[in-house]
Design a protein around this motif. Structure first.
Motif, PDB file in Angstrom:
ATOM      1  N   TYR A  67      -2.111  -0.198  -1.891  1.00 22.31           N
ATOM      2  CA  TYR A  67      -1.245   0.878  -1.425  1.00 22.31           C
ATOM      3  C   TYR A  67      -0.753   1.663  -2.628  1.00 22.31           C
ATOM      4  O   TYR A  67      -0.325   1.061  -3.625  1.00 22.31           O
ATOM      5  N   LYS A  68      -0.789   2.979  -2.538  1.00 26.35           N
ATOM      6  CA  LYS A  68      -0.109   3.815  -3.515  1.00 26.35           C
ATOM      7  C   LYS A  68       1.301   4.003  -2.977  1.00 26.35           C
ATOM      8  O   LYS A  68       1.486   4.404  -1.822  1.00 26.35           O
ATOM      9  N   VAL A  69       2.315   3.675  -3.797  1.00 26.91           N
ATOM     10  CA  VAL A  69       3.703   3.710  -3.351  1.00 26.91           C
ATOM     11  C   VAL A  69       4.549   4.507  -4.340  1.00 26.91           C
ATOM     12  O   VAL A  69       4.070   4.909  -5.405  1.00 26.91           O
ATOM     13  N   ASN A  70       5.827   4.687  -4.008  1.00 23.88           N
ATOM     14  CA  ASN A  70       6.759   5.309  -4.938  1.00 23.88           C
ATOM     15  C   ASN A  70       7.459   4.214  -5.751  1.00 23.88           C
ATOM     16  O   ASN A  70       7.266   3.023  -5.513  1.00 23.88           O
ATOM     17  N   GLY A  71       8.280   4.629  -6.705  1.00 17.33           N
ATOM     18  CA  GLY A  71       8.941   3.673  -7.592  1.00 17.33           C
ATOM     19  C   GLY A  71       9.864   2.709  -6.880  1.00 17.33           C
ATOM     20  O   GLY A  71       9.940   1.527  -7.231  1.00 17.33           O
ATOM     21  N   THR A  72      10.572   3.178  -5.859  1.00 13.80           N
ATOM     22  CA  THR A  72      11.488   2.321  -5.116  1.00 13.80           C
ATOM     23  C   THR A  72      10.726   1.247  -4.350  1.00 13.80           C
ATOM     24  O   THR A  72      11.090   0.064  -4.385  1.00 13.80           O
ATOM     25  N   ASP A  73       9.661   1.655  -3.635  1.00 14.89           N
ATOM     26  CA  ASP A  73       8.853   0.677  -2.893  1.00 14.89           C
ATOM     27  C   ASP A  73       8.161  -0.289  -3.849  1.00 14.89           C
ATOM     28  O   ASP A  73       7.972  -1.464  -3.522  1.00 14.89           O
ATOM     29  N   THR A  97      -3.166  13.785 -10.949  1.00 14.42           N
ATOM     30  CA  THR A  97      -1.962  14.433 -11.462  1.00 14.42           C
ATOM     31  C   THR A  97      -1.322  13.545 -12.524  1.00 14.42           C
ATOM     32  O   THR A  97      -1.515  12.323 -12.524  1.00 14.42           O
ATOM     33  N   SER A  98      -0.527  14.168 -13.387  1.00 12.72           N
ATOM     34  CA  SER A  98       0.149  13.390 -14.420  1.00 12.72           C
ATOM     35  C   SER A  98       1.434  12.781 -13.858  1.00 12.72           C
ATOM     36  O   SER A  98       1.905  13.163 -12.791  1.00 12.72           O
ATOM     37  N   GLY A  99       1.979  11.820 -14.579  1.00 12.86           N
ATOM     38  CA  GLY A  99       3.224  11.169 -14.190  1.00 12.86           C
ATOM     39  C   GLY A  99       3.026   9.701 -13.879  1.00 12.86           C
ATOM     40  O   GLY A  99       1.939   9.151 -14.047  1.00 12.86           O
ATOM     41  N   LYS A 100       4.097   9.071 -13.414  1.00 11.43           N
ATOM     42  CA  LYS A 100       4.042   7.644 -13.065  1.00 11.43           C
ATOM     43  C   LYS A 100       3.313   7.463 -11.745  1.00 11.43           C
ATOM     44  O   LYS A 100       3.480   8.249 -10.818  1.00 11.43           O
ATOM     45  N   LYS A 101       2.518   6.384 -11.672  1.00 11.51           N
ATOM     46  CA  LYS A 101       1.784   6.010 -10.459  1.00 11.51           C
ATOM     47  C   LYS A 101       2.033   4.527 -10.222  1.00 11.51           C
ATOM     48  O   LYS A 101       1.953   3.718 -11.148  1.00 11.51           O
ATOM     49  N   TRP A 102       2.303   4.188  -8.960  1.00 10.36           N
ATOM     50  CA  TRP A 102       2.618   2.816  -8.589  1.00 10.36           C
ATOM     51  C   TRP A 102       1.654   2.341  -7.513  1.00 10.36           C
ATOM     52  O   TRP A 102       1.401   3.052  -6.535  1.00 10.36           O
ATOM     53  N   TYR A 103       1.146   1.102  -7.667  1.00 11.01           N
ATOM     54  CA  TYR A 103       0.209   0.514  -6.709  1.00 11.01           C
ATOM     55  C   TYR A 103       0.629  -0.927  -6.441  1.00 11.01           C
ATOM     56  O   TYR A 103       1.037  -1.649  -7.358  1.00 11.01           O
ATOM     57  N   ILE A 104       0.526  -1.320  -5.169  1.00  6.94           N
ATOM     58  CA  ILE A 104       0.846  -2.702  -4.792  1.00  6.94           C
ATOM     59  C   ILE A 104      -0.197  -3.218  -3.813  1.00  6.94           C
ATOM     60  O   ILE A 104      -0.910  -2.447  -3.179  1.00  6.94           O
ATOM     61  N   CYS A 105      -0.248  -4.541  -3.694  1.00  8.61           N
ATOM     62  CA  CYS A 105      -1.007  -5.182  -2.618  1.00  8.61           C
ATOM     63  C   CYS A 105      -0.023  -5.432  -1.489  1.00  8.61           C
ATOM     64  O   CYS A 105       1.057  -5.981  -1.714  1.00  8.61           O
ATOM     65  N   GLY A 106      -0.401  -5.029  -0.269  1.00  4.82           N
ATOM     66  CA  GLY A 106       0.483  -5.181   0.882  1.00  4.82           C
ATOM     67  C   GLY A 106       0.221  -6.429   1.705  1.00  4.82           C
ATOM     68  O   GLY A 106       0.827  -6.616   2.754  1.00  4.82           O
ATOM     69  N   VAL A 107      -0.670  -7.286   1.253  1.00  6.88           N
ATOM     70  CA  VAL A 107      -0.975  -8.511   1.989  1.00  6.88           C
ATOM     71  C   VAL A 107       0.093  -9.558   1.678  1.00  6.88           C
ATOM     72  O   VAL A 107       0.394  -9.819   0.506  1.00  6.88           O
TER      73      VAL A 107
END
Length: 153
Positions: A67-73, A97-107
Motif C-alpha cells: 500500500y502507498k500511504v501517507n505519513g500518518t498511516d 514525483t519528488s518528496g517523501k513516499k511511504w509504503y506498508i504491507c497491509g496483511v
C-alpha cells in the motif's frame, strides 16, 4: 538542411538521453525481498532515489501486499480505506514525483513487524547543459560568401 536536422537530433539525444537512461531499478530489500523482519530503513539509508527510478517489490503472491500511504498511516500502520493494494508479488512503482513516499504491507500485523518503507525522492538531476559546437563556417561583415574558420577552439 539534412545536416541541421541531424545536429538537432544529436543535441536532443545529448540533452535528454541521460535523463532517460539514468533511471534505476531498486529491488526493495535486495535478495530478502518484501517480507517481515527486515530493516527497510537500513536498506534505504544511503540510497538516492530520483524521479523516474523504480521500486520493485518481490514477495510470494498472497503472502504480502503493498500500500502507498501517507505519513500518518505509515506511523500507525493504518491500511487506507480507499485504494487497492498491489498484490502481484512482483510489483513495480515508478517514482513520478519528488518528496517523501511511504509504503506498508497491509496483511495482518506485518507493518507492525517492520514491513514498511519510507524514502525521499529527489528531483531528476539535470544533465550538464550542452552548448552547440561552433560552426566552422562564418560570414565576414560585408561579404555574402562564407569562409572556413581555421581558428576553432
Amino acid at each position: 538542411m539534412g545536416l541541421s536536422r541531424v545536429f538537432v537530433l544529436l543535441l536532443v539525444v545529448a540533452t535528454f538521453g541521460p535523463m532517460i537512461t539514468s533511471a534505476k531499478d531498486f529491488l526493495v530489500g535486495d535478495q530478502s525481498g518484501w517480507t517481515v523482519g527486515f530493516d527497510y530503513q537500513g536498506w534505504a539509508h544511503g540510497k538516492e532515489f530520483h524521479i523516474g527510478d523504480r521500486l520493485v517489490f518481490n514477495y510470494p503472491a498472497g503472502a504480502h501486499n503493498v500500500y502507498k500511504v501517507n505519513g500518518t498511516d505509515f506511523q500507525s500502520c493504518n491500511v487506507p480505506l480507499e485504494g487497492a493494494p498491489l498484490t502481484s508479488g512482483n510489483d513495480t512503482i515508478v517514482l513520478a514525483t519528488s518528496g517523501k513516499k511511504w509504503y506498508i504491507c497491509g496483511v495482518s500485523n506485518h507493518c507492525d513487524q517492520g514491513q514498511k518503507l519510507v524514502i525521499t525522492v529527489q528531483p531528476q538531476a539535470l544533465p550538464p547543459s550542452v552548448a552547440p559546437a561552433p560552426s566552422p563556417w562564418s560570414y565576414s561583415e560585408g561579404s555574402k560568401r562564407p569562409f572556413f574558420n581555421f581558428n576553432l577552439p
